[in-house]
Motif scaffolding. Sequence first.
Motif, short mmCIF file in Angstrom:
data_model
loop_
_atom_site.label_atom_id
_atom_site.label_comp_id
_atom_site.label_asym_id
_atom_site.label_seq_id
_atom_site.Cartn_x
_atom_site.Cartn_y
_atom_site.Cartn_z
N MET A 1 11.04 -29.83 -38.39
CA MET A 1 12.13 -29.68 -39.35
C MET A 1 11.79 -28.55 -40.30
SD MET A 1 12.73 -33.75 -40.18
CE MET A 1 14.14 -33.47 -41.26
N ALA A 2 12.71 -27.59 -40.47
CA ALA A 2 12.45 -26.43 -41.31
C ALA A 2 13.36 -26.35 -42.53
CB ALA A 2 12.58 -25.14 -40.49
N GLU A 3 14.44 -27.10 -42.54
CA GLU A 3 15.39 -27.04 -43.66
C GLU A 3 15.77 -28.45 -44.11
OE1 GLU A 3 18.74 -24.73 -42.52
OE2 GLU A 3 17.66 -22.82 -42.52
N GLY A 4 16.29 -28.49 -45.34
CA GLY A 4 16.72 -29.77 -45.90
C GLY A 4 15.68 -30.34 -46.84
N ARG A 5 15.94 -31.53 -47.33
CA ARG A 5 15.03 -32.21 -48.25
C ARG A 5 14.80 -33.63 -47.78
NH1 ARG A 5 14.38 -30.23 -53.58
NH2 ARG A 5 14.43 -32.34 -54.44
#
Length: 223
Positions: free
Chosen positions: A133-137
């Motif tokens: 996973m590279a994006e988001g929180r």
Amino acid sequence: MFIVSPATVWNRGALEMRQVPRRFFGRVTLAPRRGLPLRLVWRLVFEAQILRYLLSLLPFVLAVLIWQENALAIAQAPLIMVLVIYGAENFLFRVPKEKRAGLIDRAEAERGLDLLRVRAVSILTRIAAGRQMAEGRLHLVVEQSPLARITPLTFVSVQAEAGPEVLRLTRAEERLIRETLFQPPLGERLLLRINLSENEFLRDVPLDLRQISAHARLAALRG
């Protein structure tokens, strides 16, 4: 500690959420599917307020059975029963608010919370790296029951802002949380003392996945 995930509860509808963090205590009743040791099952059942009320009133039931000739008089003492329930709920099962601040030294509490944040970030980093996973929180949400003087009950979940949703964790991710989050010197009892002293029972540690360096991702995968 009970790790909350769609894979560990029967009533998955209870995990539906509109915002992060999702609270559980006092909002929904979770039905564990797995992941809760048998020794803590009673503790989850004990969270039901009506059962604690019945336990508080047990002396009255015993009195009726022993002194049956006075059963009517005993049964007609509702005010005393209410006072017994109030006393049990506020002094036996909970710590009075005026005494909470003195439960733990301020510096020790800060050290405990700092350690919780460090461990939570490490866990989230390893989960994100494993899932690429590279994006988001992501948020590691640690919520405890405010009941004191008995076994602490802690719900731990990984919540994503995308959705939002409670992530379905793999067995390996659950094991990572169990082996990392509550290790000496920070345990569930110490965290409960901190939470009681601050009257805050939900700890939310967020991580912006874009801030995870390539080095940290490689280290997480190797670990």
